[in-house]
Design an enzyme around this catalytic site. Structure first.
Site: not given
Length: 303
Positions: A38, A286
């Site tokens: 994303m 992340h």
């Protein structure tokens, strides 16, 4: 040599030209397909472009295809937020089937949401065959929260949060918001199973599709990387196919403790027993890791 962190969290659409494809070769290497996460795109030199270049340096002659969903990188980035995931998967299946360099099979590496999307490719489109799937921070049981949406300064993240909070399972939001299609609400399990257009389907929540199960079991290896300091994925155990226990939003369970595994609805229990599941951990946030970590832990699955 000092370790350099590779960070893939972008602030908005990237205005870059796609890099030229690498020609196929006859040197025996297995091609590799990449799918970004994303807020990213296929070809950014600070993220997927860097990964592609690094792999090509480490494995000379390898054909690496970094997927572009759309006609350019702007569309590619935007489609990661707003294009129906099932349509994205269908487009990728068609693209892979038409690429002659992949006809003998390929490995796949997905980053964040791109990892679950590649798993859907494995389950739905067995030709050309996917050999190994490497999930780098993929949310295979979805998310129940968006604590730090990539592109924090962008209004897109605020819009996503408002939409998810107002009704993730409404037909309009499900159809037009990618993140809603893997939103997994443990407090509204019936709504999730009934209205989730993507995740509930590929995770066999409504019924067991034996074709999905058979196709996934064809993988030689399914590698899942969890980031121990992850501040984006909630809950982080989703990166190892775990999730929150149904009916509450505090306690988590592992894949092995879940009904999905105990009933072997997706074939994961059989794959685990056969040594096909690999669970790796990285200390970073992340999608942040060092080149040394990547070379030591992931490259062996690509050689």
């Amino acid at each position: 040599m000092a370790a350099v962190l590779l960070c893939f969290l972008l602030a908005g659409p990237v205005l870059l030209a796609a890099s030229s494809p690498v020609s196929g070769s006859n040197n025996g290497t297995v091609p590799l397909v990449l799918w970004h996460g994303m807020g990213d795109s296929c070809c950014n030199p600070l993220s997927m472009g860097a990964i592609k270049k690094m792999i090509e340096e480490e494995i000379p002659g390898i054909y690496v295809l970094s997927l572009m969903i759309g006609k350019n990188v702007v569309q590619d980035t935007e489609n990661g937020f707003f294009m129906d995931v099932n349509q994205q998967v269908s487009l990728v299946c068609s693209q892979l089937a038409q690429d002659a360099r992949l006809k003998e099979g390929f490995n796949a590496m997905g980053f964040s949401q791109g990892a679950q999307f590649l798993r859907a490719v494995a389950q739905r489109c067995p030709s050309p065959p996917m050999k190994t799937l490497i999930s780098v921070g993929g949310q295979h049981q979805g998310v129940y929260g968006l604590p730090r949406c990539p592109g924090e300064s962008s209004h897109i993240c605020d819009l996503i949060r408002k939409a998810l909070n107002s009704g993730a399972y409404s037909d309009m939001i499900q159809k037009h918001l990618v993140q809603a299609q893997y939103w997994h609400d443990p407090l509204n399990d019936d709504l999730y199973k009934k209205h989730s257009l993507f995740l509930a389907d590929i995770n066999q929540e409504r019924a067991v599709n034996e074709t999905y199960k058979k196709n996934l079991q064809r993988l030689e290896k399914f590698v899942m990387v969890k980031f121990l300091q992850d501040s984006v994925v909630d809950p982080v155990v989703s990166e190892w196919f775990g999730f929150l226990k149904t009916g509450q939003a505090k306690e988590t369970e592992t894949l092995q403790e879940s009904l999905l595994y105990k009933e072997d609805r997706l074939g994961l229990a059989a794959m685990d027993k056969a040594g096909k599941l690999v669970f790796l951990a990285s200390e970073g946030d992340h999608l942040q890791f060092t080149r040394e970590w990547f070379d030591a832990n992931l490259l062996p699955f690509l050689r």
